[in-house]
Design an enzyme around this catalytic site. Structure first.
Site, PDB file in Angstrom:
ATOM      1  N   SER A 148      81.079 -72.260 -60.012  1.00  0.00           N
ATOM      2  CA  SER A 148      80.010 -71.495 -59.360  1.00  0.00           C
ATOM      3  C   SER A 148      80.436 -70.053 -59.114  1.00  0.00           C
ATOM      4  O   SER A 148      79.613 -69.131 -59.160  1.00  0.00           O
ATOM      5  CB  SER A 148      79.612 -72.155 -58.039  1.00  0.00           C
ATOM      6  OG  SER A 148      80.732 -72.313 -57.185  1.00  0.00           O
ATOM      7  N   HIS A 169      74.122 -76.191 -51.638  1.00  0.00           N
ATOM      8  CA  HIS A 169      74.180 -77.065 -52.810  1.00  0.00           C
ATOM      9  C   HIS A 169      74.240 -78.537 -52.398  1.00  0.00           C
ATOM     10  O   HIS A 169      74.652 -78.870 -51.300  1.00  0.00           O
ATOM     11  CB  HIS A 169      75.419 -76.717 -53.651  1.00  0.00           C
ATOM     12  CG  HIS A 169      75.430 -77.369 -54.990  1.00  0.00           C
ATOM     13  ND1 HIS A 169      76.542 -77.990 -55.508  1.00  0.00           N
ATOM     14  CD2 HIS A 169      74.445 -77.505 -55.933  1.00  0.00           C
ATOM     15  CE1 HIS A 169      76.262 -78.459 -56.706  1.00  0.00           C
ATOM     16  NE2 HIS A 169      74.995 -78.178 -56.982  1.00  0.00           N
ATOM     17  N   ASP A 170      73.818 -79.391 -53.313  1.00  0.00           N
ATOM     18  CA  ASP A 170      73.850 -80.852 -53.169  1.00  0.00           C
ATOM     19  C   ASP A 170      72.860 -81.345 -52.120  1.00  0.00           C
ATOM     20  O   ASP A 170      73.216 -82.090 -51.202  1.00  0.00           O
ATOM     21  CB  ASP A 170      75.260 -81.356 -52.849  1.00  0.00           C
ATOM     22  CG  ASP A 170      76.186 -81.271 -54.057  1.00  0.00           C
ATOM     23  OD1 ASP A 170      75.684 -81.336 -55.194  1.00  0.00           O
ATOM     24  OD2 ASP A 170      77.399 -81.125 -53.860  1.00  0.00           O
ATOM     25  N   GLY A 230      83.560 -73.045 -50.664  1.00  0.00           N
ATOM     26  CA  GLY A 230      83.790 -74.196 -51.537  1.00  0.00           C
ATOM     27  C   GLY A 230      83.776 -73.788 -52.993  1.00  0.00           C
ATOM     28  O   GLY A 230      82.773 -73.913 -53.678  1.00  0.00           O
ATOM     29  N   GLY A 267      90.960 -79.691 -51.833  1.00  0.00           N
ATOM     30  CA  GLY A 267      89.951 -80.691 -52.155  1.00  0.00           C
ATOM     31  C   GLY A 267      89.209 -81.198 -50.931  1.00  0.00           C
ATOM     32  O   GLY A 267      89.746 -81.213 -49.825  1.00  0.00           O
ATOM     33  N   HIS A 323      81.512 -82.215 -47.585  1.00  0.00           N
ATOM     34  CA  HIS A 323      80.203 -82.834 -47.434  1.00  0.00           C
ATOM     35  C   HIS A 323      80.145 -83.827 -46.279  1.00  0.00           C
ATOM     36  O   HIS A 323      79.167 -84.583 -46.167  1.00  0.00           O
ATOM     37  CB  HIS A 323      79.791 -83.518 -48.738  1.00  0.00           C
ATOM     38  CG  HIS A 323      79.311 -82.543 -49.778  1.00  0.00           C
ATOM     39  ND1 HIS A 323      79.592 -81.203 -49.718  1.00  0.00           N
ATOM     40  CD2 HIS A 323      78.568 -82.710 -50.904  1.00  0.00           C
ATOM     41  CE1 HIS A 323      79.051 -80.585 -50.765  1.00  0.00           C
ATOM     42  NE2 HIS A 323      78.413 -81.480 -51.488  1.00  0.00           N
ATOM     43  N   SER A 328      87.018 -72.433 -43.191  1.00  0.00           N
ATOM     44  CA  SER A 328      85.943 -71.600 -42.641  1.00  0.00           C
ATOM     45  C   SER A 328      86.262 -71.077 -41.252  1.00  0.00           C
ATOM     46  O   SER A 328      86.071 -69.891 -40.961  1.00  0.00           O
ATOM     47  CB  SER A 328      84.630 -72.391 -42.585  1.00  0.00           C
ATOM     48  OG  SER A 328      83.893 -72.246 -43.770  1.00  0.00           O
ATOM     49  N   ASP A 382      88.024 -71.137 -49.953  1.00  0.00           N
ATOM     50  CA  ASP A 382      88.351 -72.542 -50.197  1.00  0.00           C
ATOM     51  C   ASP A 382      89.812 -72.757 -49.837  1.00  0.00           C
ATOM     52  O   ASP A 382      90.658 -71.934 -50.179  1.00  0.00           O
ATOM     53  CB  ASP A 382      88.123 -72.890 -51.671  1.00  0.00           C
ATOM     54  CG  ASP A 382      88.030 -74.394 -51.927  1.00  0.00           C
ATOM     55  OD1 ASP A 382      88.923 -75.124 -51.457  1.00  0.00           O
ATOM     56  OD2 ASP A 382      87.087 -74.817 -52.611  1.00  0.00           O
TER      57      ASP A 382
END
Length: 204
Positions: free
Chosen positions: A47, A163-164, A41, A69, A138, A118, A65
């Protein structure tokens, strides 16, 4: 202090806080001796810059990625950015912005873009990894896929960063938190630290 960090880092499109970026840099710099870093991502590369600068003098970052989006970036969704929408293709396209940011930072020889998903890239992956940073889709399905595809390639002592993380569902989505808890429950990982919404685990 991070050497060569772009002065405009806060203007680069992305959702990573400065303290989270500094933690990624620190852990990637230590983990690069164990193997390459893989990021799931990359979006526009914010990052990736922290990871790439940490690995510039002796490491490699694989930046994975599909550059179309995540769910929340699509037209009509909360985080849609019209500047990253290719009207000719009627699709989100973040790859051009990503490449521009990587090139401007002088990281073309450190960062290897993997433009796919992935499951496709992991299908024949054989390279042990020193660090995996998960910041992809997510939804629960997407987060589980990323975790299952890549956590198994971490060497002993390697770093898994997610993350998140929002333990409170009223503050944010629960998929990253779910895979973080799954990793801890597996007995294969120990928590190193939490920085803002970034969690750092070490492979035992």
């Amino acid at each position: 202090m991070i050497p060569d960090l772009p002065a405009n880092i806060e203007q680069i499109k992305g959702f990573l806080a400065a303290d989270e970026g500094a933690a990624l840099y620190r852990h990637a710099q230590a983990a690069r001796a164990l193997g390459p870093v893989l990021e799931v991502g990359s979006y526009c590369g914010k990052s990736t810059l922290y990871l790439g600068l940490a690995c510039r003098d002796g490491g490699t970052v694989y930046a994975l990625d599909h550059h179309r989006g995540s769910e929340e970036h699509q037209a009509g969704e909360m985080f849609h950015d019209p500047d990253l929408y290719d009207s000719g293709e009627a699709l989100v396209d973040t790859f051009r912005e990503f490449r521009r940011n990587i090139r401007t930072a002088g990281l073309d020889d450190t960062v290897v873009p993997l433009v796919s998903s992935s499951d496709v890239v992991a299908r024949h992956w054989r390279t042990p990894l020193g660090m995996v940073f998960i910041d992809g889709g997510h939804s629960l399905d997407a987060a589980l896929l990323d975790y299952r595809c890549w956590s198994c390639h971490l060497v002993q002592g390697g770093i898994l960063a997610v993350h998140d993380l929002f333990p409170d569902p009223y503050e944010g989505g629960q998929a990253p938190w779910a895979i973080y808890q799954m990793a801890l429950a597996s007995g294969l990982f120990a928590e190193v630290e939490r920085v803002n919404t970034l969690g750092i685990l070490r492979r035992l």
